[in-house]
Scaffold this motif. Structure first.
Motif, mmCIF file in Angstrom:
data_model
loop_
_atom_site.group_PDB
_atom_site.id
_atom_site.type_symbol
_atom_site.label_atom_id
_atom_site.label_comp_id
_atom_site.label_asym_id
_atom_site.label_seq_id
_atom_site.Cartn_x
_atom_site.Cartn_y
_atom_site.Cartn_z
ATOM 1 N N ARG A 275 -47.426 -18.747 -15.191
ATOM 2 C CA ARG A 275 -46.614 -20.084 -15.528
ATOM 3 C C ARG A 275 -47.368 -20.489 -16.775
ATOM 4 O O ARG A 275 -46.299 -20.911 -17.732
ATOM 5 C CB ARG A 275 -46.776 -20.887 -14.272
ATOM 6 N N GLY A 278 -45.853 -19.154 -19.839
ATOM 7 C CA GLY A 278 -44.357 -19.406 -19.931
ATOM 8 C C GLY A 278 -43.664 -18.264 -19.529
ATOM 9 O O GLY A 278 -42.641 -18.230 -19.786
ATOM 10 N N LEU A 282 -38.158 -22.354 -14.977
ATOM 11 C CA LEU A 282 -38.502 -23.832 -14.800
ATOM 12 C C LEU A 282 -37.978 -24.262 -13.452
ATOM 13 O O LEU A 282 -37.015 -23.852 -12.947
ATOM 14 C CB LEU A 282 -37.866 -24.880 -15.879
ATOM 15 N N GLU A 286 -38.688 -29.811 -12.932
ATOM 16 C CA GLU A 286 -39.090 -29.678 -14.284
ATOM 17 C C GLU A 286 -38.045 -29.952 -15.379
ATOM 18 O O GLU A 286 -37.893 -30.399 -16.291
ATOM 19 C CB GLU A 286 -39.854 -28.313 -14.478
ATOM 20 N N THR A 287 -36.729 -29.120 -14.889
ATOM 21 C CA THR A 287 -35.588 -29.046 -15.670
ATOM 22 C C THR A 287 -35.083 -30.576 -15.762
ATOM 23 O O THR A 287 -34.590 -30.892 -16.908
ATOM 24 C CB THR A 287 -34.710 -28.209 -14.990
ATOM 25 N N THR A 365 -33.174 -21.904 -18.279
ATOM 26 C CA THR A 365 -34.494 -22.193 -17.869
ATOM 27 C C THR A 365 -35.454 -20.845 -17.727
ATOM 28 O O THR A 365 -36.645 -20.768 -17.345
ATOM 29 C CB THR A 365 -34.573 -22.908 -16.428
ATOM 30 N N PHE A 366 -34.679 -19.603 -17.834
ATOM 31 C CA PHE A 366 -35.418 -18.406 -18.198
ATOM 32 C C PHE A 366 -34.514 -17.466 -18.614
ATOM 33 O O PHE A 366 -33.359 -17.404 -18.510
ATOM 34 C CB PHE A 366 -35.527 -17.907 -16.686
ATOM 35 N N LEU A 389 -35.278 -23.039 -24.566
ATOM 36 C CA LEU A 389 -36.442 -23.459 -24.184
ATOM 37 C C LEU A 389 -37.790 -22.834 -24.430
ATOM 38 O O LEU A 389 -37.732 -21.544 -23.957
ATOM 39 C CB LEU A 389 -36.503 -23.855 -22.785
ATOM 40 N N ARG A 391 -40.800 -22.200 -22.659
ATOM 41 C CA ARG A 391 -41.296 -22.632 -21.627
ATOM 42 C C ARG A 391 -42.799 -22.622 -21.610
ATOM 43 O O ARG A 391 -43.525 -23.524 -20.950
ATOM 44 C CB ARG A 391 -40.959 -21.530 -20.442
ATOM 45 N N ARG A 392 -43.631 -22.064 -22.622
ATOM 46 C CA ARG A 392 -45.009 -22.207 -22.730
ATOM 47 C C ARG A 392 -45.522 -23.477 -22.981
ATOM 48 O O ARG A 392 -46.474 -24.112 -22.442
ATOM 49 C CB ARG A 392 -45.564 -20.901 -23.545
ATOM 50 N N VAL A 395 -44.561 -26.205 -20.102
ATOM 51 C CA VAL A 395 -45.450 -26.185 -19.061
ATOM 52 C C VAL A 395 -46.766 -27.060 -19.440
ATOM 53 O O VAL A 395 -47.202 -27.979 -18.693
ATOM 54 C CB VAL A 395 -46.102 -24.646 -18.677
#
Length: 457
Positions: A275, A278, A282, A286-287, A365-366, A389, A391-392, A395
Motif C-alpha cells: 500500500r 501505491g 483505493l 479513500e476514493t 482507482t487501480f 491517480l 496512489r503512492r 496513501v
C-alpha cells in the motif's frame, strides 16, 4: 486567357480532392463514435462500409490461440496475436477465450465480439477462419504443437524461433498469450495493426452494443457523468494481498483464496508495504475523500464500472454518503435486460467498457487491464479526460489526514496539486530497457496511432 484555364482546372481539382478527403475523414470519425457507442441516440449499427480487398499470400500454417485472464487482458492478447499472424504469414483461427480463470466465464468469442466483422475487417491483413479445417483436425495430433511463446518478445523472436517450427507442424497452439509481444521496438506497421484490431476489428456483438448504448443514454439524460473504475473486487484484493480497511476475518478469507489458485504465484504478501508503494487499489472510503478533494460536488453523477464490490453495499456506504448519485448498471437497467449477461463476467465487463469510454471523466482507482485499455481508447477518441491517480502520493496524504496531521484544506490542496498534470494528454510512452513490466504499457498509450505520433521516435 487559354493558359490560365489549366491552372483554374488544377485548382478546382485540388479543391475537390481536399473536400472529398475531409468528408471521408468526418465519415470515419462518425463511424468510430458509433462503433464505441459514443454518438448519443444514434443508431449503434452504422451502414456497412465496403470490405477491404483480400490479401493474397501463401500461408505458412495455422495459428491457434487460447487467451487467459479477464476481458481486457484477452482483448490485448488478441491484438498481439493478430500482429504475430501477420508477421509470420499465418492463417489465424478465431481465438478461444479463458474459461478456467477465477471468473469461470463460459463465454465464447462470438458471445462478446462480432465474429463476422472481426474476420472481414482484417481480410486485407490476415486470413482468419472460425475453426481448423477438418483435414487438419483428423491428422496425427503431432501436427499440432502446443506451447506458450516467451513473454514480451520482439519480431526477431517470432521470425527466428517460431516461424521455423512450422516446417514440422501444420498448427501451433499458443496456450498462453498474455504479454507475449513487446511494448516497444516493433515496426510501425505492426504497432498500427495492433491498434486497428483494438479500435476497429474487436467490435462487440449487437446485443452488447445496444445495451451499452442504452446505459450511456440513461446517464446522459441526467447530464454529464463520471465513470469510476472502482477496482475493489474480491479477486483483485486476493491477488494483490491488499487488506487495508478489512477485518481480520476478511483478510483471512482472501488469503485462503490466494492459496487456492495455483497460478497466483505470490502467496505471502506484506499488505502495508504494498500500500505504501501505491500498489493497492483505493478503498471506497479513500476514493470518496480523493474525489471530494479533487473538487467533485455532492451532486456529481458517478457510474461504478466494476464487478461486485467486496463487502457489498455496506462497504460502499462512505462513498454513497459523499455522492448520493452513485449508480451501477444494475440500478439503471431492469433485471430482464441484464438476465442474458449475468453470470458472464466478460459480457458484463464489456458493458462497463462502453460506458467508461463514453464518460465525461474516467477515474481509475487501480491501473489494471481494464483501466489501461480504457485509457488508451479515450486517448484514441480525442484524449477524453482520464484522471490517473497517484496512489503512492495519495496513501501518504490520506494517512496524514486520517491521523489528523494535516487539515482538510491542506489535504485537498495537496491532492489537487499532485494531480495537476496527471490527466491523460498527448505524450510518448516511457521506455525502460529490459524492464517491460515497469515501462508504459502499449495499450494505455499507443502513441503510434495517435495525433502526437510524429513527436515520438
Amino acid at each position: 486567357m487559354a493558359r490560365s484555364r489549366p491552372r483554374v482546372w488544377l485548382v478546382a481539382a485540388c479543391a475537390a480532392v481536399l473536400l472529398w478527403a475531409s468528408v471521408a475523414q468526418l465519415f470515419a470519425v462518425g463511424r468510430l463514435l458509433l462503433l464505441f457507442g459514443l454518438a448519443g441516440d444514434a443508431d449503434p449499427s452504422p451502414p456497412p462500409s465496403p470490405l477491404p480487398p483480400t490479401r493474397i499470400y501463401k500461408s505458412n500454417g495455422y495459428l491457434k490461440i487460447s487467451c487467459n485472464g479477464g476481458l481486457n487482458q484477452m482483448r490485448s492478447e488478441i491484438c498481439d496475436m493478430v500482429a504475430v499472424a501477420r508477421l509470420l504469414n499465418l492463417t489465424m483461427v478465431v481465438p478461444e477465450l479463458d474459461k478456467r480463470s477465477f471468473w469461470a466465464d463460459q463465454s465464447n468469442f462470438g458471445d462478446i465480439f462480432d465474429v463476422r466483422h472481426f474476420i472481414q475487417s482484417l481480410r486485407d491483413e490476415v486470413h482468419v477462419v472460425k475453426r481448423l479445417p477438418k483435414r487438419i483436425r483428423q491428422k496425427n495430433p503431432n501436427t499440432i504443437l502446443e506451447m506458450p511463446p516467451v513473454s514480451w518478445s520482439d519480431e526477431k523472436y517470432y521470425l527466428n524461433q517460431i516461424l521455423p517450427l512450422f516446417s514440422k507442424h501444420s498448427v501451433i497452439h499458443f496456450n498462453k498469450t498474455d504479454a507475449r509481444l513487446a511494448n516497444n521496438g516493433l515496426s510501425a506497421e505492426l504497432q498500427l495493426l495492433r491498434c486497428r484490431v483494438n479500435f476497429h476489428a474487436l467490435k462487440f456483438t449487437p446485443e452488447i452494443e445496444k445495451l451499452g448504448n442504452k446505459l450511456v443514454r440513461k446517464l446522459r439524460a441526467q447530464g454529464s457523468f463520471v465513470a469510476l473504475h472502482l477496482r475493489y473486487e474480491m479477486d483483485m484484493l486476493a491477488f494483490s494481498g491488499c487488506n487495508h480497511g478489512l477485518s481480520p476475518a476478511e483478510a483471512e478469507e482472501l488469503k485462503r483464496m490466494r492459496y487456492a489458485y495455483p497460478w497466483w504465484r505470490e502467496k505471502e504478501i506484506d499488505s502495508q508495504a504494498k500500500r505504501s508503494q501505491g500498489l493497492c487499489p483505493l478503498t471506497p472510503e479513500e476514493t470518496s475523500l480523493v474525489l471530494k478533494a479533487l473538487g467533485f460536488q455532492k451532486d456529481a453523477l458517478i457510474y461504478i464500472a466494476a464487478g461486485e464490490i467486496y463487502g457489498g453495499e455496506k462497504r460502499l456506504e462512505p462513498l454513497r454518503a459523499a455522492f448520493p448519485k452513485l449508480v451501477r448498471k444494475e440500478m439503471l437497467l431492469d433485471s430482464g435486460a441484464l438476465r442474458q449477461f449475468q453470470n458472464h463476467s466478460s459480457q458484463m465487463a464489456a458493458l462497463d467498457f462502453i460506458v467508461s469510454t463514453a464518460g465525461d471523466v474516467f477515474i481509475l482507482t487501480f491501473d489494471g487491464n481494464m483501466a489501461k485499455l480504457v485509457e488508451g481508447h479515450r486517448r484514441f477518441l480525442g484524449f477524453r479526460r482520464s484522471v490517473l491517480l497517484d496512489r503512492r502520493k495519495l496513501v501518504e496524504l490520506l494517512d496524514m489526514y486520517t491521523n489528523k496531521t494535516i487539515s482538510w484544506g491542506s489535504f485537498a490542496s495537496a491532492v489537487r496539486k499532485a494531480h495537476e498534470s496527471r490527466v491523460a494528454q498527448p505524450s510518448c510512452r516511457q521506455k525502460l530497457e529490459n524492464k517491460p513490466k515497469e515501462e508504459d504499457y502499449f495499450y494505455a498509450n499507443p502513441h503510434e496511432c495517435l495525433a502526437n505520433s510524429s513527436l515520438c521516435s
